[in-house]
Design a protein around this motif. Structure first.
Motif, PDB file in Angstrom:
ATOM      1  N   ALA A 157       0.691  -1.337  -0.066  1.00  0.00           N
ATOM      2  CA  ALA A 157      -0.058   0.054  -0.206  1.00  0.00           C
ATOM      3  C   ALA A 157       0.784   1.072   0.047  1.00  0.00           C
ATOM      4  CB  ALA A 157      -1.313  -0.272   1.132  1.00  0.00           C
ATOM      5  N   PHE A 158       2.204   1.159   0.982  1.00  0.00           N
ATOM      6  CA  PHE A 158       2.616   2.198   1.016  1.00  0.00           C
ATOM      7  C   PHE A 158       3.254   2.763  -0.356  1.00  0.00           C
ATOM      8  CE2 PHE A 158       6.955   4.755   1.523  1.00  0.00           C
ATOM      9  CZ  PHE A 158       5.848   5.523   2.833  1.00  0.00           C
ATOM     10  N   ILE A 159       4.413   1.802  -1.134  1.00  0.00           N
ATOM     11  CA  ILE A 159       4.346   2.277  -2.862  1.00  0.00           C
ATOM     12  C   ILE A 159       3.291   2.749  -3.698  1.00  0.00           C
ATOM     13  CG2 ILE A 159       6.077   0.905  -4.616  1.00  0.00           C
ATOM     14  CD1 ILE A 159       7.301  -0.658  -3.196  1.00  0.00           C
ATOM     15  N   LYS A 160       2.417   1.941  -3.846  1.00  0.00           N
ATOM     16  CA  LYS A 160       0.662   2.502  -4.154  1.00  0.00           C
ATOM     17  C   LYS A 160       0.596   3.510  -4.012  1.00  0.00           C
ATOM     18  CE  LYS A 160      -2.737   1.630  -6.752  1.00  0.00           C
ATOM     19  NZ  LYS A 160      -2.555   1.107  -8.186  1.00  0.00           N
ATOM     20  N   HIS A 161       0.526   4.069  -3.090  1.00  0.00           N
ATOM     21  CA  HIS A 161       0.413   5.299  -2.534  1.00  0.00           C
ATOM     22  C   HIS A 161       1.116   6.133  -2.432  1.00  0.00           C
ATOM     23  CE1 HIS A 161      -3.590   3.794  -3.191  1.00  0.00           C
ATOM     24  NE2 HIS A 161      -3.524   2.852  -2.523  1.00  0.00           N
ATOM     25  N   CYS A 162       2.351   6.189  -1.800  1.00  0.00           N
ATOM     26  CA  CYS A 162       3.161   7.126  -0.691  1.00  0.00           C
ATOM     27  C   CYS A 162       4.497   7.151  -1.674  1.00  0.00           C
ATOM     28  CB  CYS A 162       3.396   7.079   0.111  1.00  0.00           C
ATOM     29  SG  CYS A 162       1.840   6.637   1.127  1.00  0.00           S
TER      30      CYS A 162
END
Length: 194
Positions: A83-88
């Motif tokens: 999720a971090f790589i996708k969104h941040c």
């Protein structure tokens, strides 16, 4: 020692051989079901494909293994990283980890003729150690993130900010509470979560 076999001994040997032949398919199906169970994900990755997600689960567990406290897998670090790589993470840096996973798989194939998930834990540690050494030798420039350093930092951030990491690996004081600026630590005491 006699070289003759009596009827009872021959029956025992034939029974043993036949039992081994009969048990082989059952044993293979058990081993294959273990392999298939490992390959199933209990979540749907947003950024990574399923194989990359499995690799991240395994690597993060090597970084923070389960001991008397939960490991990275149990804390759901792989879900956080996805999720971090996708969104941040800015788009220009999003391929650092997927490209690093390709390099990791290539290293595993060249060393052991198997993919990273198909080699033993000891062999995985060997591959990860080589990748980390190479990664940290080129990691002098902090402005250019590298694969293993990035994955390790995300694993640590995800773990210590997860509920399991903050409550079971660290000592946690719920907020709001009294503010105590200096709290002495005793030998063997866990560090405090913030």
């Amino acid at each position: 020692m006699s070289k003759t076999i009596d009827r009872r001994g021959a029956l025992k040997k034939v029974t043993l051989m036949m039992g081994g032949v009969a048990a082989t398919p059952a044993l293979l199906s058990v081993l294959q079901s273990c392999q298939q169970a490992r390959e199933k994900l209990d979540w749907v990755p947003e950024f990574f494909d399923e194989n990359q997600a499995r690799l991240i689960m395994e690597i993060s567990e090597h970084i923070i293994p389960k001991t008397d406290t939960p490991g990275a897998k149990e804390a759901g670090v792989h879900i956080f990283i996805d999720a971090f790589i996708k969104h941040c993470v800015p788009t220009k840096f999003q391929n650092i980890i997927p490209d690093g996973l390709v390099g990791l798989e290539n290293k595993s194939q060249s060393q052991f003729q198997k993919g990273f998930l198909d080699i033993s834990k000891e062999e995985q540690v060997s591959v990860l150690s080589d990748v980390a050494k190479a990664d940290y030798s080129q990691a002098e420039d902090k402005a250019n993130p590298t694969f293993f350093r990035s994955l390790k930092e995300l694993t640590l951030m995800g773990y210590f900010n997860s509920q399991k990491g903050a409550t079971e690996a660290l000592a946690l004081v719920q907020i709001p509470g009294d503010y105590e600026p200096c709290i002495p630590l005793e030998d063997g005491q866990k560090a405090w979560a913030l």
